[in-house]
Design a protein around this motif. Structure first.
Motif, PDB file in Angstrom:
ATOM      1  N   TYR A  64       0.834  -1.206   0.000  1.00  0.00           N
ATOM      2  CA  TYR A  64       0.000   0.000   0.000  1.00  0.00           C
ATOM      3  C   TYR A  64       0.869   1.256   0.000  1.00  0.00           C
ATOM      4  N   ARG A  65       1.826   1.302   0.915  1.00  0.00           N
ATOM      5  CA  ARG A  65       2.703   2.472   1.011  1.00  0.00           C
ATOM      6  C   ARG A  65       3.505   2.664  -0.278  1.00  0.00           C
ATOM      7  N   LEU A  66       3.963   1.567  -0.842  1.00  0.00           N
ATOM      8  CA  LEU A  66       4.733   1.637  -2.086  1.00  0.00           C
ATOM      9  C   LEU A  66       3.859   2.153  -3.234  1.00  0.00           C
ATOM     10  N   ALA A  67       2.631   1.649  -3.339  1.00  0.00           N
ATOM     11  CA  ALA A  67       1.738   2.081  -4.422  1.00  0.00           C
ATOM     12  C   ALA A  67       1.446   3.578  -4.329  1.00  0.00           C
ATOM     13  N   ILE A  68       1.154   4.055  -3.118  1.00  0.00           N
ATOM     14  CA  ILE A  68       0.879   5.491  -2.936  1.00  0.00           C
ATOM     15  C   ILE A  68       2.124   6.310  -3.258  1.00  0.00           C
ATOM     16  N   GLY A 125      -0.871   5.730 -13.076  1.00  0.00           N
ATOM     17  CA  GLY A 125      -1.686   6.211 -11.976  1.00  0.00           C
ATOM     18  C   GLY A 125      -2.838   5.272 -11.657  1.00  0.00           C
ATOM     19  N   LEU A 126      -3.500   4.782 -12.689  1.00  0.00           N
ATOM     20  CA  LEU A 126      -4.615   3.867 -12.467  1.00  0.00           C
ATOM     21  C   LEU A 126      -4.142   2.561 -11.826  1.00  0.00           C
ATOM     22  N   ALA A 127      -3.016   2.034 -12.292  1.00  0.00           N
ATOM     23  CA  ALA A 127      -2.484   0.786 -11.723  1.00  0.00           C
ATOM     24  C   ALA A 127      -2.102   0.980 -10.258  1.00  0.00           C
ATOM     25  N   CYS A 128      -1.378   2.042  -9.969  1.00  0.00           N
ATOM     26  CA  CYS A 128      -0.986   2.315  -8.579  1.00  0.00           C
ATOM     27  C   CYS A 128      -2.216   2.523  -7.706  1.00  0.00           C
ATOM     28  N   GLY A 129      -3.209   3.238  -8.223  1.00  0.00           N
ATOM     29  CA  GLY A 129      -4.418   3.506  -7.466  1.00  0.00           C
ATOM     30  C   GLY A 129      -5.225   2.255  -7.167  1.00  0.00           C
ATOM     31  N   VAL A 130      -5.354   1.380  -8.152  1.00  0.00           N
ATOM     32  CA  VAL A 130      -6.101   0.135  -7.939  1.00  0.00           C
ATOM     33  C   VAL A 130      -5.388  -0.737  -6.899  1.00  0.00           C
ATOM     34  N   VAL A 131      -4.065  -0.857  -7.012  1.00  0.00           N
ATOM     35  CA  VAL A 131      -3.300  -1.628  -6.023  1.00  0.00           C
ATOM     36  C   VAL A 131      -3.471  -1.028  -4.633  1.00  0.00           C
ATOM     37  N   ALA A 132      -3.363   0.293  -4.535  1.00  0.00           N
ATOM     38  CA  ALA A 132      -3.514   0.960  -3.241  1.00  0.00           C
ATOM     39  C   ALA A 132      -4.907   0.739  -2.665  1.00  0.00           C
ATOM     40  N   LEU A 133      -5.930   0.841  -3.505  1.00  0.00           N
ATOM     41  CA  LEU A 133      -7.298   0.665  -3.024  1.00  0.00           C
ATOM     42  C   LEU A 133      -7.536  -0.766  -2.537  1.00  0.00           C
ATOM     43  N   ILE A 134      -7.060  -1.729  -3.283  1.00  0.00           N
ATOM     44  CA  ILE A 134      -7.205  -3.126  -2.854  1.00  0.00           C
ATOM     45  C   ILE A 134      -6.512  -3.334  -1.513  1.00  0.00           C
ATOM     46  N   CYS A 135      -5.311  -2.821  -1.386  1.00  0.00           N
ATOM     47  CA  CYS A 135      -4.579  -2.946  -0.113  1.00  0.00           C
ATOM     48  C   CYS A 135      -5.329  -2.245   1.013  1.00  0.00           C
ATOM     49  N   ARG A 136      -5.861  -1.058   0.725  1.00  0.00           N
ATOM     50  CA  ARG A 136      -6.561  -0.285   1.758  1.00  0.00           C
ATOM     51  C   ARG A 136      -7.797  -1.031   2.240  1.00  0.00           C
ATOM     52  N   PHE A 166     -11.801   4.293   5.959  1.00  0.00           N
ATOM     53  CA  PHE A 166     -12.801   4.913   5.094  1.00  0.00           C
ATOM     54  C   PHE A 166     -12.271   6.197   4.466  1.00  0.00           C
ATOM     55  N   ALA A 167     -11.641   7.042   5.255  1.00  0.00           N
ATOM     56  CA  ALA A 167     -11.135   8.322   4.738  1.00  0.00           C
ATOM     57  C   ALA A 167     -10.075   8.096   3.664  1.00  0.00           C
ATOM     58  N   THR A 168      -9.138   7.214   3.918  1.00  0.00           N
ATOM     59  CA  THR A 168      -8.085   6.975   2.923  1.00  0.00           C
ATOM     60  C   THR A 168      -8.656   6.301   1.680  1.00  0.00           C
ATOM     61  N   ALA A 169      -9.588   5.368   1.861  1.00  0.00           N
ATOM     62  CA  ALA A 169     -10.212   4.725   0.700  1.00  0.00           C
ATOM     63  C   ALA A 169     -10.973   5.759  -0.134  1.00  0.00           C
ATOM     64  N   ALA A 170     -11.654   6.696   0.524  1.00  0.00           N
ATOM     65  CA  ALA A 170     -12.399   7.735  -0.194  1.00  0.00           C
ATOM     66  C   ALA A 170     -11.456   8.635  -0.990  1.00  0.00           C
ATOM     67  N   ILE A 171     -10.312   8.958  -0.415  1.00  0.00           N
ATOM     68  CA  ILE A 171      -9.327   9.779  -1.125  1.00  0.00           C
ATOM     69  C   ILE A 171      -8.801   9.027  -2.339  1.00  0.00           C
ATOM     70  N   ILE A 172      -8.482   7.747  -2.164  1.00  0.00           N
ATOM     71  CA  ILE A 172      -7.977   6.943  -3.287  1.00  0.00           C
ATOM     72  C   ILE A 172      -9.028   6.847  -4.385  1.00  0.00           C
ATOM     73  N   VAL A 226      -1.751  14.060   0.907  1.00  0.00           N
ATOM     74  CA  VAL A 226      -2.561  13.783   2.099  1.00  0.00           C
ATOM     75  C   VAL A 226      -2.404  12.325   2.526  1.00  0.00           C
ATOM     76  N   LEU A 227      -2.435  11.424   1.562  1.00  0.00           N
ATOM     77  CA  LEU A 227      -2.275   9.999   1.899  1.00  0.00           C
ATOM     78  C   LEU A 227      -0.916   9.700   2.505  1.00  0.00           C
TER      79      LEU A 227
END
Length: 146
Positions: A8-12, A54-65, A74-80, A141-142
């Motif tokens: 997650y941290r790496l994707a963001i 960006g889309l690939a990193c975002g999808v990975v981050a969202l799945i991890c989140r 919830f807040a971080t998922a909403a930002i992603i 922010v993330l």
């Protein structure tokens, strides 16, 4: 769970870093060192890959989140999700329209800024810039929330 947190941290970090590098370093260097038409052509070639990144990193981050639990989930998922929506809007709406306009504009150096195609392109570019800076702000922010 620790591996998911690291991913997650790496994707963001990769998403934010890639966006910042492209926006604040590579693009300005190209426009300073090349003619406007050449720089615009080069940047235009990078855009599809930039948005896919960006889309690939975002999808990975969202799945991890979603996998990671916690009160900030919830807040971080909403930002992603917001960042992904902005990136998708750029990738699937703005970029194709802008690319088509660029094909129809013979030269940005010789075509008047009052030309209807140039004005339409300028509007799209402005919307894209706001979206891009919003994605970067969301990434900052993330990172702070990490």
């Amino acid at each position: 769970m620790q591996a998911v947190n690291v991913i997650y941290r790496l994707a963001i970090s990769l998403w934010l870093g890639g966006a910042a590098l492209f926006t604040f370093v590579l693009t300005p260097i190209l426009f300073r060192s090349e003619s406007r038409d050449v720089a615009a052509r080069i940047v235009g070639l990078f855009f599809p890959g930039y948005f896919r990144w960006g889309l690939a990193c975002g999808v990975v981050a969202l799945i991890c989140r979603v996998i990671i639990s916690g009160k900030s989930n919830f807040a971080t998922a909403a930002i992603i999700v917001a960042m992904l929506l902005l990136c998708s809007f750029q990738a699937f709406y703005i970029e194709p329209k802008a690319a088509e306009l660029k094909r129809r504009i013979v030269s940005f150096e010789t075509t008047s800024k009052d030309d209807p195609l140039r004005r339409e392109f300028a509007k799209l570019h402005g919307v894209s810039a706001v979206c891009n800076l919003s994605v970067i702000a969301g990434g900052v922010v993330l990172v702070i929330l990490l």
